[in-house]
Design an enzyme around this catalytic site. Structure first.
Site, mmCIF file in Angstrom:
data_model
loop_
_atom_site.group_PDB
_atom_site.id
_atom_site.type_symbol
_atom_site.label_atom_id
_atom_site.label_comp_id
_atom_site.label_asym_id
_atom_site.label_seq_id
_atom_site.Cartn_x
_atom_site.Cartn_y
_atom_site.Cartn_z
ATOM 1 N N LYS A 78 0.842 -1.201 0.000
ATOM 2 C CA LYS A 78 0.000 0.000 0.000
ATOM 3 C C LYS A 78 0.874 1.247 0.000
ATOM 4 O O LYS A 78 1.918 1.296 0.661
ATOM 5 C CB LYS A 78 -0.909 -0.035 1.238
ATOM 6 C CG LYS A 78 -1.957 1.079 1.293
ATOM 7 C CD LYS A 78 -2.858 0.918 2.521
ATOM 8 C CE LYS A 78 -3.906 2.032 2.606
ATOM 9 N NZ LYS A 78 -4.787 1.866 3.779
ATOM 10 N N SER A 158 -9.800 2.231 2.934
ATOM 11 C CA SER A 158 -8.875 2.920 2.053
ATOM 12 C C SER A 158 -7.918 1.982 1.314
ATOM 13 O O SER A 158 -7.272 2.398 0.350
ATOM 14 C CB SER A 158 -8.040 3.923 2.879
ATOM 15 O OG SER A 158 -7.245 3.236 3.848
ATOM 16 N N SER A 182 -10.330 -0.102 7.239
ATOM 17 C CA SER A 182 -9.741 0.024 5.906
ATOM 18 C C SER A 182 -9.042 -1.221 5.386
ATOM 19 O O SER A 182 -8.597 -1.246 4.245
ATOM 20 C CB SER A 182 -8.766 1.203 5.865
ATOM 21 O OG SER A 182 -9.465 2.422 5.867
#
Length: 495
Positions: A78, A158, A182
């Protein structure tokens, strides 16, 4: 062998150890998959040279008999994790051009274990979002499509890029972070497994901060076993992180016995929300039956302060964000606005932050600044902290009464179309976190497990919440649920 991208981490590890394939072959197969999946917009910074170099090193280790479980395993990272020499923008324009001179503790541990980084993954800007629509890179797209529809769906947020990449077989596992759901919400939206560990189990050093008392990194994988393997490589005490706990890391994979006979699973009445879709309620009931069939006892419990969790979260998280994001000012790194003659430092701050932060980040920074201001600190921030303590106490009392784990829905719906909430009241989007934020407020481990499909053929997940520091026991219950749910569906390739 079958397609190398269809392997799980556990299968790939075993194949590498047997010599059935090499890390280089495994890496090339995934790099090719990434190359042809541009429509998903999951990978935003590709690192093929780094990946091939790490694969060569992994093969040398494997040849020499040094075989950590993650050695040679291709993963995605990420964009919130700092990676040395590689763009690390947190999905934001304000960090444009930022290439850290250091490596996050989590990626350092995975690389030391022999993992191979294919690239950086899309995400909501500064991890603020539930649909991956606030990213400077554009929307990440869910590989799943509703039956009979071509409408692009959100992969959740997210960690949307991480979820999309794992579900689409672009990597064997991915790093995510979870501040209010998330990891778990995107996992549920994409038919994958995501675990948020206990706060302090995984180092936050080198991860761009959103809300420091809530953020926690975790793995996103296709199976519970893979999550256990990857978490084992990530976890552990880090003296560079003052919130990292000096707690021994057990062999999470070895704890996956599948035997949960005699365990007590709590079913919280407060999670039966008004207006909850019937298919979510039905799936929850099916999950209860599955765990009973496995020999567990289910017990109705009460978590009375759950109804205050979302409001408390959306005071605490923006407050911490407004403080953390104050460092992005155009002085030391990242984007700096062009200044007009006569502009001073105040104008530089104002213009840089106005250009660099997107609307959702600006909204949360303003909310956070407001609740921390002198006239409202006690009315909002301190009160939210008191509510947080009550939410944690609810969980403590349930576990003290003999509950081993808690079963709830993971999300209030399946994945929704991209753009569906673009013009809506932002609170509609925030409601996606209704089942997940309590876990972050209480600092507990939580895992999302794919458990079924809705009427449109889209994945739905269930959430299990565990005792602090007992991720192994939690993953064992998750493994049991996974086996009984028998979720084997996968998205049809259209990209």
């Amino acid at each position: 062998m079958n397609d190398l991208t269809d392997l799980t981490i556990a299968d790939a590890r075993d194949a590498l150890r047997r010599g059935d394939t090499t890390a280089a072959e495994l890496t090339d197969a995934h790099l090719e998959a990434v190359e042809t999946a541009g429509a998903l917009n999951a990978f935003v910074h590709r690192t093929p040279e780094i990946a091939r170099e790490q694969a060569r090193a992994a093969d040398a280790r494997l040849k020499g008999g040094d075989t950590p479980a993650m050695c040679g395993i291709p993963i995605g990272v990420k964009d919130l994790f700092c990676t040395r020499g590689v763009p690390s923008q947190a999905g934001s324009r304000i960090l444009e051009g930022f290439r850290p001179e250091y490596e996050s503790t989590v990626t350092t541990r995975l690389f030391e274990a022999g993992s191979v980084m294919l690239g950086k993954l899309n995400m909501d800007e500064f991890a603020m979002g539930s649909s991956n629509e606030t990213s400077v890179y554009g929307d990440a797209v869910n590989p799943w499509r509703a039956t009979g529809s071509d409408a692009p769906l959100t992969p959740g947020g997210s960690s949307g890029g991480s979820a999309s990449a794992v579900a689409a077989r672009l990597c064997l596992g991915a790093l995510g972070t979870d501040t209010g759901g998330s990891i778990r919400q995107p996992a549920a939206f994409t038919g994958t497994v995501g675990i948020k560990p206990t706060y302090g189990r995984v180092s936050r050093w080198g991860i761009v901060a959103f809300a420091s008392s809530l953020d926690q990194a975790g793995p996103m994988t296709r199976t519970v076993r893979d999550a256990a393997i990857m978490l084992g490589a990530m976890a552990g005490h880090d003296p560079k992180d003052s919130t990292s706990a000096d707690v021994a890391v057990p062999d999470f994979e070895a704890m996956l016995t599948g035997d949960i006979r005699g365990q007590v699973i709590g079913i919280p009445g407060e999670y039966r929300m008004e207006g909850m879709p019937a298919e979510i309620d039905t799936l929850w009931q099916q999950g209860i039956e599955m765990l009973r069939d496995a020999g567990a006892e289910t017990r109705d419990i009460s978590l009375p302060h759950t109804k205050y969790a979302l409001p408390a979260y959306y005071v605490i998280a923006p407050a911490e964000a407004s403080s953390n994001l104050a460092r992005y000012d155009g002085v030391r790194f990242g984007h700096r606005a062009k200044l007009a003659p006569g502009d001073g430092i105040t104008e530089m701050y104002e213009k840089t932050r106005a250009e660099g932060f997107g609307p959702e980040v600006q909204r949360r920074v303003m909310v956070g600044t407001y609740v921390l201001s002198a006239g409202f600190y006690d009315a909002y921030y301190n009160r939210a902290r008191q509510v947080r303590a009550l939410i944690k106490r609810d969980f403590d009392e349930a576990f003290a009464a003999g509950v081993d784990a808690i079963l709830t829905p993971a999300t209030p719906s399946a994945a929704f179309p991209l753009g569906a909430m673009a013009d809506a009241d932002p609170i509609r989007m925030y409601l996606n976190d209704v089942f997940t934020v309590t876990v972050n407020l209480a600092g507990l481990p939580g895992v999302a497990v794919p458990a079924g499909l809705d009427d449109d053929g889209l994945p739905l997940g269930l959430q299990l919440i565990g005792r602090p520091w007992e991720e192994g026991a939690l993953l064992n219950v998750a493994r049991c649920l996974e086996e009984r749910a028998g979720f084997v569906a996968r998205p049809e390739k259209w990209w």
